[in-house]
Structures are given as structure tokens and as C-alpha cells.
Write a protein that holds these residues in place. Sequence first.
Motif, PDB file in Angstrom:
ATOM      1  N   UNK A  68      43.596  74.426  28.284  1.00 43.00           N
ATOM      2  CA  UNK A  68      43.183  73.889  26.996  1.00 43.00           C
ATOM      3  C   UNK A  68      41.672  73.850  26.824  1.00 43.00           C
ATOM      4  N   UNK A  69      41.240  73.186  25.751  1.00 46.53           N
ATOM      5  CA  UNK A  69      39.825  73.093  25.374  1.00 46.53           C
ATOM      6  C   UNK A  69      39.415  71.623  25.414  1.00 46.53           C
ATOM      7  N   UNK A  70      38.182  71.362  25.901  1.00 40.36           N
ATOM      8  CA  UNK A  70      37.740  69.990  26.108  1.00 40.36           C
ATOM      9  C   UNK A  70      36.524  69.665  25.249  1.00 40.36           C
ATOM     10  N   UNK A  71      36.326  68.383  24.989  1.00 41.51           N
ATOM     11  CA  UNK A  71      35.248  67.947  24.095  1.00 41.51           C
ATOM     12  C   UNK A  71      33.890  67.950  24.773  1.00 41.51           C
ATOM     13  N   UNK A  72      33.819  67.404  25.993  1.00 44.81           N
ATOM     14  CA  UNK A  72      32.521  67.172  26.628  1.00 44.81           C
ATOM     15  C   UNK A  72      32.169  68.192  27.703  1.00 44.81           C
ATOM     16  N   UNK A  73      33.060  69.144  27.968  1.00 48.08           N
ATOM     17  CA  UNK A  73      32.773  70.139  29.000  1.00 48.08           C
ATOM     18  C   UNK A  73      33.518  71.426  28.677  1.00 48.08           C
ATOM     19  N   UNK A  74      32.981  72.529  29.196  1.00 47.13           N
ATOM     20  CA  UNK A  74      33.669  73.803  29.050  1.00 47.13           C
ATOM     21  C   UNK A  74      34.796  73.865  30.074  1.00 47.13           C
ATOM     22  N   UNK A  75      35.672  74.853  29.928  1.00 52.56           N
ATOM     23  CA  UNK A  75      36.773  74.993  30.881  1.00 52.56           C
ATOM     24  C   UNK A  75      36.231  75.318  32.282  1.00 52.56           C
ATOM     25  N   UNK A  76      35.170  76.137  32.336  1.00 52.26           N
ATOM     26  CA  UNK A  76      34.570  76.473  33.635  1.00 52.26           C
ATOM     27  C   UNK A  76      34.001  75.226  34.305  1.00 52.26           C
ATOM     28  N   UNK A  77      33.391  74.351  33.513  1.00 49.02           N
ATOM     29  CA  UNK A  77      32.846  73.112  34.074  1.00 49.02           C
ATOM     30  C   UNK A  77      33.971  72.201  34.576  1.00 49.02           C
ATOM     31  N   UNK A  78      35.083  72.187  33.857  1.00 46.55           N
ATOM     32  CA  UNK A  78      36.234  71.385  34.289  1.00 46.55           C
ATOM     33  C   UNK A  78      36.783  71.900  35.616  1.00 46.55           C
ATOM     34  N   UNK A  79      36.881  73.226  35.733  1.00 48.84           N
ATOM     35  CA  UNK A  79      37.370  73.825  36.983  1.00 48.84           C
ATOM     36  C   UNK A  79      36.431  73.519  38.141  1.00 48.84           C
ATOM     37  N   UNK A  80      35.120  73.621  37.872  1.00 47.68           N
ATOM     38  CA  UNK A  80      34.137  73.324  38.916  1.00 47.68           C
ATOM     39  C   UNK A  80      34.241  71.864  39.363  1.00 47.68           C
ATOM     40  N   UNK A  81      34.490  70.978  38.394  1.00 49.03           N
ATOM     41  CA  UNK A  81      34.607  69.549  38.718  1.00 49.03           C
ATOM     42  C   UNK A  81      35.789  69.297  39.658  1.00 49.03           C
ATOM     43  N   UNK A  82      36.878  70.042  39.466  1.00 56.97           N
ATOM     44  CA  UNK A  82      38.055  69.894  40.341  1.00 56.97           C
ATOM     45  C   UNK A  82      37.682  70.217  41.780  1.00 56.97           C
ATOM     46  N   UNK A  83      37.079  71.401  41.988  1.00 61.22           N
ATOM     47  CA  UNK A  83      36.770  71.833  43.353  1.00 61.22           C
ATOM     48  C   UNK A  83      35.650  70.996  43.979  1.00 61.22           C
ATOM     49  N   UNK A  84      34.686  70.530  43.147  1.00 58.15           N
ATOM     50  CA  UNK A  84      33.580  69.736  43.684  1.00 58.15           C
ATOM     51  C   UNK A  84      34.004  68.338  44.091  1.00 58.15           C
ATOM     52  N   UNK A  85      35.185  67.921  43.665  1.00 56.64           N
ATOM     53  CA  UNK A  85      35.668  66.582  44.031  1.00 56.64           C
ATOM     54  C   UNK A  85      36.907  66.658  44.928  1.00 56.64           C
ATOM     55  N   UNK A  86      37.027  67.774  45.652  1.00 53.91           N
ATOM     56  CA  UNK A  86      38.057  67.857  46.692  1.00 53.91           C
ATOM     57  C   UNK A  86      39.389  68.396  46.265  1.00 53.91           C
TER      58      UNK A  86
END
Length: 549
Positions: free
Chosen positions: A482-500
Motif C-alpha cells: 500500500x501507500x503511506x502518509x509519512x513515508x515512502x514504501x521504500x522507507x517503510x521496508x527499510x524501517x522493517x529491516x533496521x528494527x530487526x
Amino acid sequence: GALVKALTRGDGTTGEDVRANVATIKTLPLKLHKGAPDPLEIRGEIFFPWPGFEALNEARREAGEPEFANPRNTAAGTLKLQDSAVVATRPLDCMMYNVDAETMTEMGILSHSEAVKAAGEWGFKTPQGRRLEVVQGVQGIMDAVSHWEKARHDLDFAIDGLVIKVNRYDQQRRLGMTAKSPRWALAYKFETEQASTVLKAVKYQVGRTGAVTPVADLEPVQLGGTTVKHASLHNADQIAKLDLRLGDAVLVEKGGEIIPKIVGVDRSASTAGDLFSQAVTFPATCPECDSPLARKEGEAQHYCTNSATCPAQVRGRINHFISRKALNVDGLGKETVAQMVEAGLIRDVADLYKLRSEDLLPLERMAQKSVDNLLRGLEQSKKVPFERVLFGLGIRHVGETVAKHLARALGTAEAFKTATVEELMALEEIGPIVAESVVHHFQDPTFLDVLERITAVGLQMEVVVKEPLGNALEGEVVVVSGVFETMSRDEAKAAVTHHGGRLVGSISSKTTMVLAGDNMGPSKLQKAEKLGVPLIDEKTFLARLGVSE
């Protein structure tokens, strides 16, 4: 507001700073006009206009020096010169066309065309008039194509097509990216230039995977600003389709304007059908080791069946392993690899790390300094990150980008040994062909032996995670949709991996969470509901990470 760095594209991750050379280009401002964001990253193209290029070649002719083949290669070579004073004598030009979308959005600029216009006001040379045209609908696109198919010949630089982009940044973000390119842009190529020449011979090259590729030797011919002497024939089917005979007049074009290929036979000038002309037939055995060739069902390529000792495959695997995008071993080139294979010093990549000075000194053109450089290069290669080691191992269908995805998803070489096809297919960008190839390699005793030996000498066999942000998602297997308000999809994916968390591309029974934005795909939604996988929204996700919106 001042120019601090000018970077080449390099391998897509690491480039070269050529600021001193770029600073000699008169159309590039060293200081920006008022109103420009600071800092600013902008992209564009450096090129050699035809008038300047022709003047340079005229001067070289008069000085008795060899002429340059074409403006594109000359521009690239000029940028890499060590002496910026020489660069300053060559009238390079520069046109900028792409500004960071996030920076522009923050300034209230909401589209690509507005951003390029603003860049022109800051002092950059940018596409003007019909060189940057905003159109509506397919007909508008085709009208622009029709215009430039004729007008391109009036430009003072060469182009091979147009780039068609979605203009609005919000729509670009929604469309997103694939592993290699944006979904919001595509290249339209003009009809490729062709030339006719004579087929002198066909040779067969054996690659590192054992693939046998026919290559035509041609009478030299000018095509697209370069002299073409060789062209790809691809495979046995292509040879049969063209019904090639030695001495045929063949039509050659450049695939993607780079690699020459034979696309037809000029029957009006050809000797085809002559009783005395020799038909081109694909060999039944390997031209390097005389082993039988095999062709898998559904594939066009023939392969040498002797993967273990075929000299061409051994050389190819080692050359791939030491290449710039893989282990990047300084002091070691193809000629030296060929000598070492022929001398029996190495039979696989692990053997490189057993080499000693006394082994190398007897080789041709290997003095003590060259030997020291080579051994130092091998030692330094032990620091190369795991994803490049994985790419360097030459697993079929695993290119540079796929190697990065796999390495970051699985983390260690040990994890690959137990991974199943189904588990790999659940990862981002991984399909059945790649998954099956990876599993096959990590179950192959010969491959595992090489893996064990390079691990023992100290190569990096696990991903080093730099400065992890936290472990809030440790143990979670996450799909982002999907599409997010405060972050791009790539940023959301990066957040997943950066937090374990472990990021996967498709929902399965092992998925523990779906980060669901607006316009989530209906098939993913249906599957998540069917399997009972919890959906969390953006606000809940950020709260779990301890990040406020």
C-alpha cells in the motif's frame, strides 16, 4: 550553495569523485543563484557536442595523433583524466534534468517539469522548449516521438530516443520502483541504425556458466559512430533462423545502441544458397574441452557439461570472482588468471588464497612488485562485504541486485544451506528460477567445498549490519503493502529491516505481520484475512518503533 562533489554513477552504489574535472565545464555553475535549496543533489548528463568533438579530432589529425571514435566514449574518458587542465581544453557540456523529489516537495514543487524549470533559475543548463515537454495522453506522447524522430538530427549531440515520465511526484511515489528501474518512467528507442557487411567466420565463446555463445567475425563496418568487427549470434536457433553461410552479406545493428548483433541476411547481395558456400552449423561438443554440449528443455542456450574442469568455465568463474563489482582484486587480470589456470596453480576461486610468491614469480610478466600487489589485493578482498562475495560466486541467475536482496534477507552463508525454494520465493524480488538455482548450488558438493575453503581463509560470509536502529521487530516476518502518509514504501521496508524484522514480498503461513497502507492490493488483503495474519496501520507501526508521526 557551492559545488562540493561531482560523482560518476560507478556501479550504482560507489562512484568516483571527479569534481576537479567537472568544474571546468562552463555550463555548470560553481555557485547557485538565490532560491536554491541547500544542500542540493541534482543529476544530469555530461556530453561532448558534435562541433567540439569534430574540432578535437581535427586537431589530433593535424598533430598526427589517432582520432577518437565517438563523442560518448570520449566524454567518459575525458572525465577520468588525471589532469584537469587537459579536460579544460575539451568543450564538454552538461545538462541537468533530475532533482531529488523529496527536496522539491518540501519546497512546494510538486512535479518533475516544475523542478527542472526551477533548476534552470538556479543557474543550471536544463532542457528547454520541446526538449522537456508536458503532454496529455498517448496521442501527446506519440506526437512528441514523431517530432523528435526527425528533429533529433538537428541537435548538436546524439540521442537514441526519449524518456517518458509521469510528471507528478505523488503519482511517481505511488507507482514505486522495481529492483532495477522506476515504474513511472520508460525509454522509447528510435529505430536502430543498420549496416551491411560480410560474415567472415563464426567463433564460439564459453562463459563461466558453460553457456556457449556464437560470435560472428565481420568485415569491419562503421555503425553508430564506432567500427564493428564482431557481433553476437545469440544461440543455435538464431543461426538456423538466419540460415547463415560464410561469405553472406549480413545486416548488423546495435542492440540497445551498444552491443552489435546480426539481424538478417542481405539476400540481394548475399552468396546464400551457393553450392560452394559453407553453412554455419552449431557444434556438438565444447570448443574448449571437447565435452558434449547439452540444452535444457525450454532454454535457448547450449551448455558445456564439464563444469568442473573446462578451462573456459574455470577462467570465467575466477574472472567473475575478481571483477570490480565482486571481490575487486587489484593486481590480478584475465591474462594472469589464464596463465595460472594453464600452469595448474588454480582450479577454482578458493585456490587463489593458497598462492605464494614462489608460485607466481615464474609466470610471464610477474616481477616481485607485481606479485606483491597481487597478494596484497587478495588479502584486501577478505574485507569485501558478503553480498559482493555472494555475487562473485557466480550462481546462475543471481546478479548484483539479487545477491544484495538475498544476502540481506538471509544474513549468513550458513542460512543458505537450509533455505528451501518456497522460503526464497517469499522474499522480495525472488522468483522460482532464481530460488531453484540458489538451492541447487547450495546443495552441490563441489560448490559447498569452495564455500568452506573461502570461509576458512577469512572471507566475509555474513552481512555486517551497521548501526541497527533497534530490535522492536525482532522475530517478525513482515510484508509491506500500500501507500503511506509519512513515508515512502521504500522507507517503510527499510524501517522493517533496521528494527530487526525480516522483509518478505508475499504473504504465507510464516508471515507474522502486514504493514498495510492505503490502496493495499486486494489479493494480499484476501490472503492475509484467510491466513489470519494481523494487519497493522502506519500509526501503529510507527508507535511500535517508538517513532512519532
